[in-house]
Design a protein around this motif. Structure first.
Motif, PDB file in Angstrom:
ATOM      1  N   GLN B  75      -4.020  -0.908  22.531  1.00 45.33           N
ATOM      2  CA  GLN B  75      -3.155   0.033  22.550  1.00 45.33           C
ATOM      3  C   GLN B  75      -1.724  -0.445  21.541  1.00 45.33           C
ATOM      4  OE1 GLN B  75      -2.067   2.518  25.966  1.00 45.33           O
ATOM      5  NE2 GLN B  75      -4.082   3.625  25.878  1.00 45.33           N
ATOM      6  N   ARG B  76      -1.745  -1.797  22.113  1.00 49.24           N
ATOM      7  CA  ARG B  76      -0.698  -2.599  21.376  1.00 49.24           C
ATOM      8  C   ARG B  76      -1.063  -2.584  19.796  1.00 49.24           C
ATOM      9  NH1 ARG B  76       1.538  -7.178  25.424  1.00 49.24           N
ATOM     10  NH2 ARG B  76       0.712  -5.879  27.493  1.00 49.24           N
ATOM     11  N   ALA B  77      -2.343  -2.952  19.411  1.00 48.83           N
ATOM     12  CA  ALA B  77      -2.765  -2.880  18.258  1.00 48.83           C
ATOM     13  C   ALA B  77      -2.522  -1.623  17.538  1.00 48.83           C
ATOM     14  CB  ALA B  77      -4.255  -3.298  18.075  1.00 48.83           C
ATOM     15  N   LEU B 102     -13.316  -2.848   9.942  1.00 48.02           N
ATOM     16  CA  LEU B 102     -13.225  -2.450  11.330  1.00 48.02           C
ATOM     17  C   LEU B 102     -11.374  -2.715  11.578  1.00 48.02           C
ATOM     18  CD1 LEU B 102     -15.966  -4.101  13.078  1.00 48.02           C
ATOM     19  CD2 LEU B 102     -15.069  -1.775  13.721  1.00 48.02           C
ATOM     20  N   GLY B 103     -10.665  -3.027  10.761  1.00 49.65           N
ATOM     21  CA  GLY B 103      -9.212  -3.368  11.082  1.00 49.65           C
ATOM     22  C   GLY B 103      -8.474  -2.110  11.260  1.00 49.65           C
ATOM     23  N   PRO B 104      -8.541  -0.861  10.461  1.00 47.70           N
ATOM     24  CA  PRO B 104      -7.404   0.190  10.501  1.00 47.70           C
ATOM     25  C   PRO B 104      -7.063   0.424  11.982  1.00 47.70           C
ATOM     26  CG  PRO B 104      -9.299   0.982   9.034  1.00 47.70           C
ATOM     27  CD  PRO B 104      -9.796  -0.338   9.681  1.00 47.70           C
ATOM     28  N   ARG B 105      -5.641   0.847  12.152  1.00 50.61           N
ATOM     29  CA  ARG B 105      -5.536   1.095  13.516  1.00 50.61           C
ATOM     30  C   ARG B 105      -6.136   2.248  14.072  1.00 50.61           C
ATOM     31  NH1 ARG B 105       1.073   1.845  13.474  1.00 50.61           N
ATOM     32  NH2 ARG B 105       1.462   0.075  11.896  1.00 50.61           N
ATOM     33  N   ASP B 106      -6.204   3.365  13.112  1.00 46.32           N
ATOM     34  CA  ASP B 106      -7.200   4.556  13.265  1.00 46.32           C
ATOM     35  C   ASP B 106      -8.488   4.622  12.746  1.00 46.32           C
ATOM     36  OD1 ASP B 106      -7.546   7.082  14.320  1.00 46.32           O
ATOM     37  OD2 ASP B 106      -6.477   8.157  12.705  1.00 46.32           O
ATOM     38  N   TYR B 107      -9.278   3.981  13.338  1.00 48.78           N
ATOM     39  CA  TYR B 107     -10.670   3.730  12.607  1.00 48.78           C
ATOM     40  C   TYR B 107     -11.378   5.028  12.621  1.00 48.78           C
ATOM     41  CZ  TYR B 107     -15.322   2.133  12.007  1.00 48.78           C
ATOM     42  OH  TYR B 107     -16.524   1.788  11.776  1.00 48.78           O
ATOM     43  N   ALA B 171       0.216  -3.583   9.806  1.00 48.53           N
ATOM     44  CA  ALA B 171       1.009  -4.015  10.959  1.00 48.53           C
ATOM     45  C   ALA B 171       2.470  -3.911  10.656  1.00 48.53           C
ATOM     46  CB  ALA B 171       0.364  -5.202  11.513  1.00 48.53           C
ATOM     47  N   ARG B 172       3.261  -3.723  11.768  1.00 50.26           N
ATOM     48  CA  ARG B 172       4.634  -3.705  11.929  1.00 50.26           C
ATOM     49  C   ARG B 172       4.838  -5.224  12.187  1.00 50.26           C
ATOM     50  NH1 ARG B 172       7.964  -2.251  10.122  1.00 50.26           N
ATOM     51  NH2 ARG B 172       9.729  -1.879  11.949  1.00 50.26           N
ATOM     52  N   CYS B 173       3.910  -5.872  12.963  1.00 43.31           N
ATOM     53  CA  CYS B 173       4.224  -7.251  13.434  1.00 43.31           C
ATOM     54  C   CYS B 173       2.817  -7.751  13.268  1.00 43.31           C
ATOM     55  CB  CYS B 173       4.748  -7.198  14.701  1.00 43.31           C
ATOM     56  SG  CYS B 173       5.084  -8.945  15.478  1.00 43.31           S
ATOM     57  N   ASP B 197       3.867 -11.949   0.582  1.00 46.54           N
ATOM     58  CA  ASP B 197       3.938 -10.439   0.125  1.00 46.54           C
ATOM     59  C   ASP B 197       4.008  -9.485   1.237  1.00 46.54           C
ATOM     60  OD1 ASP B 197       3.474 -11.348  -2.298  1.00 46.54           O
ATOM     61  OD2 ASP B 197       1.638 -10.800  -2.422  1.00 46.54           O
ATOM     62  N   ILE B 198       3.311 -10.019   2.518  1.00 49.14           N
ATOM     63  CA  ILE B 198       3.222  -9.113   3.638  1.00 49.14           C
ATOM     64  C   ILE B 198       4.824  -8.900   4.128  1.00 49.14           C
ATOM     65  CG2 ILE B 198       2.413  -8.604   5.925  1.00 49.14           C
ATOM     66  CD1 ILE B 198      -0.216 -10.374   5.101  1.00 49.14           C
ATOM     67  N   ALA B 199       5.342 -10.270   4.274  1.00 47.32           N
ATOM     68  CA  ALA B 199       6.577 -10.162   4.770  1.00 47.32           C
ATOM     69  C   ALA B 199       7.754  -9.266   3.931  1.00 47.32           C
ATOM     70  CB  ALA B 199       7.300 -11.721   5.224  1.00 47.32           C
ATOM     71  N   GLU B 200       7.353  -9.546   2.678  1.00 49.53           N
ATOM     72  CA  GLU B 200       8.349  -8.888   1.507  1.00 49.53           C
ATOM     73  C   GLU B 200       8.212  -7.258   1.739  1.00 49.53           C
ATOM     74  OE1 GLU B 200       8.014 -10.739  -1.928  1.00 49.53           O
ATOM     75  OE2 GLU B 200       8.868 -12.564  -1.269  1.00 49.53           O
ATOM     76  N   SER B 201       6.892  -6.890   2.260  1.00 50.39           N
ATOM     77  CA  SER B 201       6.884  -5.399   2.420  1.00 50.39           C
ATOM     78  C   SER B 201       7.319  -4.995   3.836  1.00 50.39           C
ATOM     79  CB  SER B 201       5.210  -5.064   2.307  1.00 50.39           C
ATOM     80  OG  SER B 201       4.759  -5.529   3.569  1.00 50.39           O
ATOM     81  N   GLY B 202       8.201  -5.822   4.495  1.00 52.78           N
ATOM     82  CA  GLY B 202       8.846  -5.234   5.632  1.00 52.78           C
ATOM     83  C   GLY B 202       8.248  -5.744   6.894  1.00 52.78           C
ATOM     84  N   VAL B 203       7.171  -6.299   7.030  1.00 50.81           N
ATOM     85  CA  VAL B 203       6.379  -6.873   8.146  1.00 50.81           C
ATOM     86  C   VAL B 203       7.200  -7.960   8.900  1.00 50.81           C
ATOM     87  CG1 VAL B 203       4.142  -7.619   9.151  1.00 50.81           C
ATOM     88  CG2 VAL B 203       4.373  -5.993   7.220  1.00 50.81           C
ATOM     89  N   ALA B 204       7.196  -7.957  10.243  1.00 54.65           N
ATOM     90  CA  ALA B 204       7.621  -9.151  10.702  1.00 54.65           C
ATOM     91  C   ALA B 204       6.565  -9.944  11.053  1.00 54.65           C
ATOM     92  CB  ALA B 204       8.269  -8.783  12.092  1.00 54.65           C
ATOM     93  N   VAL B 205       6.803 -11.359  10.521  1.00 55.20           N
ATOM     94  CA  VAL B 205       5.484 -12.163  10.581  1.00 55.20           C
ATOM     95  C   VAL B 205       5.775 -13.332  11.534  1.00 55.20           C
ATOM     96  CG1 VAL B 205       3.903 -13.469   9.441  1.00 55.20           C
ATOM     97  CG2 VAL B 205       4.849 -11.460   8.196  1.00 55.20           C
TER      98      VAL B 205
END
Lengths: 295, 252
Positions: B75-77, B102-107, B171-173, B197-205
């Protein structure tokens, strides 16, 4: 002719059992050998409903499958919440406990077995029709297991089998997948139990014990785990082998243990000589869409 | 700066071994935070606490303002928390593409009911996710090995598969556990570029990494951990220059 029809029915029932067991132990990697107890629950539920409550046999069989589904979920839910071999221990305990309980329950026939189970189709249409019904359900089971294993659910089962923690971290509910697969496989076994009961019209607790477990396990291992045709080949070979040794005219006291030794021996031989079974599975999962598109 | 992940007063010990000692940490959207510290400092344990692999003794964690303390891992994922693993944890019986799929949050197809009653909808969404997976594989330089089995590709590429799989979460994080360990050559630059790139798209890394050059080049900020404690926070350059921390890191 009746003998051949009966053999076809037995082979068909074991194809259903082996294919549904392969879904649980092969595709999903859930270690349990108690598959025959859900076969028993289906058989007893269906038989008792038809015999004592006058429920029409097809409906009784479906309720039997439902009873196997519910009881398997009740066994699986607590043990699958934790990883490890708890399912194996809990399910064997459930299997042996329930068999002992059934032996002392005279309302369902006790140790002597349940007799005079209402027949289905045999009187109205004939034994051949029943064989056709069993073969059709066996074919549908094989198709269904293949459909589950090669679709998006199959990809999930493969990943879950490989690494449960990494699987969960992707947002997949591992417990739910495991319980669902265990429940579905067990419900199919329950349906097979109903089909058995209304053909042979006699069931006894001991026929659903560890010998039956080893028979189904051997069929899957010898046939080839995680393959469409493995459980079919396994069920045919291992149903015909015990039939063949009955022609030697050995006394039942020798025949029973001999069959047990044969199953265990075959598992050992195959584990050492050909662990992939007669039909070898690819070690890389491929979906039914075949090769994926390239950009 | 938006706080995506907020860790407050987190404590965890295994017997006498303290892996988190009053940890307070915020991860901000669009920023890369480097976790530095010697082995056994509690860096990976912190990831395990945040993702729910290990339950903390006390403390709280929020993701986008929502408490995740009582949520199981999956659920955290699903709320947008993704991670990679130090020891890869890829699925060997799946191809590179299927690992990533298999990675999408909503598979799509996770629910059997939708597989049965909405087969077309599931197939359409699977095709969409497959396109997305191909795009991510291209971005991570893995397009050429999409159909390969994961154990047949180079170790650096395997690390990238872990990153690509986590990226499918949208992800958000994102928590990266030693993404550079054992990685050389092309994969090195690829991982660095992708994380930026991921960070620049607004993700917290957040990155745990022993490769100091990588952390210095990539991270906006660093945190030094030792014996489960956050000892210092600043730019990675400042942390490296601090003789007290260097002594703790190298034990000299």
């Amino acid at each position: 002719m009746e003998y051949i029809v009966t053999i076809i029915i037995l082979v068909g029932l074991f194809v259903i059992l082996a294919a549904s067991f392969d879904l649980i132990i092969g595709y999903c990697g859930l270690i349990s050998i108690a598959h025959p107890i859900f076969y028993a629950i289906g058989a007893y539920t269906s038989a008792m409903l038809a015999k004592e409550a006058g429920v029409p046999v097809p409906l009784a069989m479906l309720i039997g499958a439902g009873a196997a589904l519910v009881s398997s979920i009740l066994v699986a839910l607590p043990s699958l919440r934790v990883s490890g071999d708890y399912l194996l221990i809990a399910s064997i305990g459930f299997q042996l406990g329930l068999i002992e309980l059934a032996k002392h329950f005279h309302e369902i026939g006790g140790a002597g077995g349940l007799t005079n189970i209402p027949p289905f189709l045999i009187r109205e249409v004939g034994r051949e029709a029943y064989a056709v019904l069993v073969v059709v359900i066996a074919a549908l089971t094989v198709w269904f297991v293949r459909w589950m294993a090669t679709g998006p659910y199959g990809r999930m089962m493969s990943a879950l089998r490989d690494d449960e923690l990494a699987f969960s971290m992707l947002g997949r509910n591992a417990i739910w997948v495991k319980v669902s697969v265990f429940g579905i496989g067990s419900a199919i076994a329950g349906l097979a139990g109903g089909l058995y009961a209304h053909y042979f019209r006699f069931i006894e607790p001991d026929q659903f014990g560890l010998l039956a477990s080893s028979a189904v396990l051997t069929m899957v291992v010898v046939g080839g785990m995680r393959t469409t045709w493995g459980p079919v080949v396994g069920a045919i070979v291992l149903q015909l082998l015990p039939q063949a040794i009955t022609f030697f005219g050995l006394p039942p006291s020798v025949l029973g243990p001999l069959q047990g030794i044969m199953f265990t021996g075959l598992v050992l031989v195959f584990m050492f000589m050909r662990p992939q079974g007669l039909v070898a599975a690819s070690d890389l999962w491929r979906g039914r869409e075949g090769g994926a598109r390239h950009d | 700066m938006t706080d995506v992940l907020r860790i407050r007063d987190l404590n965890k010990s295994f017997g006498g071994i303290v892996v988190a000692d009053e940890v307070n940490l915020d991860l901000h959207a669009g920023r890369v935070l480097g976790l530095i510290g010697p082995n056994g400092a509690g860096k990976t344990s912190l990831f395990n606490l945040v993702t729910g692999v290990v339950k903390p003794d006390t403390g709280s964690i929020t993701l986008d303002g929502q408490s995740i303390d009582n949520l199981p891992i999956y659920q955290r994922a699903r709320l947008g928390l993704a991670r990679t693993w130090q020891n890869l944890r890829l699925f060997p019986s799946l191809s590179v593409l299927d690992n990533v799929m298999l990675g999408p949050r909503d598979y799509p197809g996770e629910k059997l009911t939708s597989l049965i009653f909405d087969a077309r909808g599931v197939a359409r969404r699977q095709a969409e996710e497959q396109d997305r997976a191909h795009a991510i594989l291209k971005r991570t330089g893995l397009a050429g090995v999409a159909q390969s089995r994961v154990q047949d590709i180079a170790y650096g590429q395997q690390k990238l598969v872990g990153v690509a799989r986590a990226l499918m979460n949208d992800a958000r994080c994102l928590l990266l556990d030693e993404p550079m360990a054992g990685v050389e050559g092309q994969a090195y630059g690829a991982i660095q570029r992708v994380v930026r790139d991921i960070a620049e798209s607004g993700v917290a890394v957040c990155v745990v990494e022993h490769n100091v050059a990588f952390v210095r080049d990539l991270c906006d900020e660093g945190v030094f951990m030792f014996a489960g404690k956050v000892l210092a926070r600043g730019t990675v350059g400042e942390l490296i220059a601090d003789p007290r921390l260097t002594e703790l890191y190298f034990g000299t």
